[in-house]
Design an enzyme around this catalytic site. Structure first.
Site, PDB file in Angstrom:
ATOM      1  N   GLU A  47      10.165  43.416  56.718  1.00 19.09           N
ATOM      2  CA  GLU A  47       9.226  42.869  56.773  1.00 19.09           C
ATOM      3  C   GLU A  47       7.589  42.671  57.917  1.00 19.09           C
ATOM      4  OE1 GLU A  47      11.943  39.149  54.098  1.00 19.09           O
ATOM      5  OE2 GLU A  47      11.495  39.527  56.241  1.00 19.09           O
ATOM      6  N   HIS A  65       9.740  34.521  50.934  1.00 17.85           N
ATOM      7  CA  HIS A  65       9.114  35.338  50.677  1.00 17.85           C
ATOM      8  C   HIS A  65       8.024  34.989  49.920  1.00 17.85           C
ATOM      9  CE1 HIS A  65      12.562  37.349  51.184  1.00 17.85           C
ATOM     10  NE2 HIS A  65      11.648  38.633  51.588  1.00 17.85           N
ATOM     11  N   TYR A 111       9.354  43.506  60.930  1.00 21.12           N
ATOM     12  CA  TYR A 111      10.492  44.386  61.970  1.00 21.12           C
ATOM     13  C   TYR A 111      11.354  45.263  60.700  1.00 21.12           C
ATOM     14  CZ  TYR A 111      12.904  40.583  59.594  1.00 21.12           C
ATOM     15  OH  TYR A 111      13.477  39.574  58.181  1.00 21.12           O
TER      16      TYR A 111
END
Length: 192
Positions: A124, A79, A112
């Site tokens: 995310e 991330h 998803y």
């Protein structure tokens, strides 16, 4: 910037970027809270790194991972942190997790949600990139249990024969790359 194989490079307290389904930022939240319950939608990325023989680098997630420990997955996924662009985050994680540099090609993004029992969920908006490196991998063992390279047909075969050994996002992404982005994928699965 490259981490040593013994460096801790992520924590449950790091601030992730919350987004809506159009990838507009809506705030920040700790990584732990982003993954609690059904998860809170946040920005992420998935990297598929190939060697000069056209083989995909796979990683087995470390046993200490909260979600999908010891599952096999694509080369690198993580991330961006608060205030960090996708470009900055992908370069950071390649260096921290794999000890490599690679030029990346953005392919697509998708949302998803996947639940890992009582441990929590991924939820995310994920940007998917392809890249290539000739550098040796120096895996960070706080993040990764094992690494290996497989040819594209071997990856597809393993995903078909034993999907339960792989992370859900990797299965979805590999299928979509093959179905919808075969030309892009073919540039990397072909030997140099």
């Amino acid at each position: 910037m490259t981490a040593k194989p013994s460096d801790i490079v992520s924590s449950e307290s790091e601030e992730l970027i919350l987004v809506d389904h159009q990838d507009n930022e809506t705030g920040t939240l700790s990584k732990a809270r982003c993954h609690d319950g059904d998860g809170v939608l946040h920005r992420a990325f998935s990297l598929f790194i190939f060697n000069d023989r056209g083989e995909l680098l796979l990683q087995q997630r470390n046993s200490s991972k909260r979600l999908w420990p010891l599952y096999w997955s694509n080369s690198c996924c993580s991330h961006p942190r608060k205030g960090e662009s996708i470009v900055q985050a992908t370069a950071r994680r390649l260096a921290q997790e794999l000890g490599i540099v690679a030029e990346l090609e953005f392919v697509y993004k998708f949302t998803y949600q996947a639940r890992f029992g009582a441990e929590g969920s991924e939820n995310e908006l994920c940007s998917v990139f392809l890249g290539r490196t000739t550098q040796p991998v120096r895996a960070n063992w706080h993040e990764i249990a094992d690494v290996r390279y497989l040819a594209a047909d071997e990856v597809s075969g393993e995903l078909s024969d034993a999907p339960e050994r792989y992370t859900p996002w990797f299965r979805m992404e590999w299928q979509r790359l093959n179905d919808d982005f075969g030309d892009a994928l073919g540039r990397y699965t072909s030997p140099l």
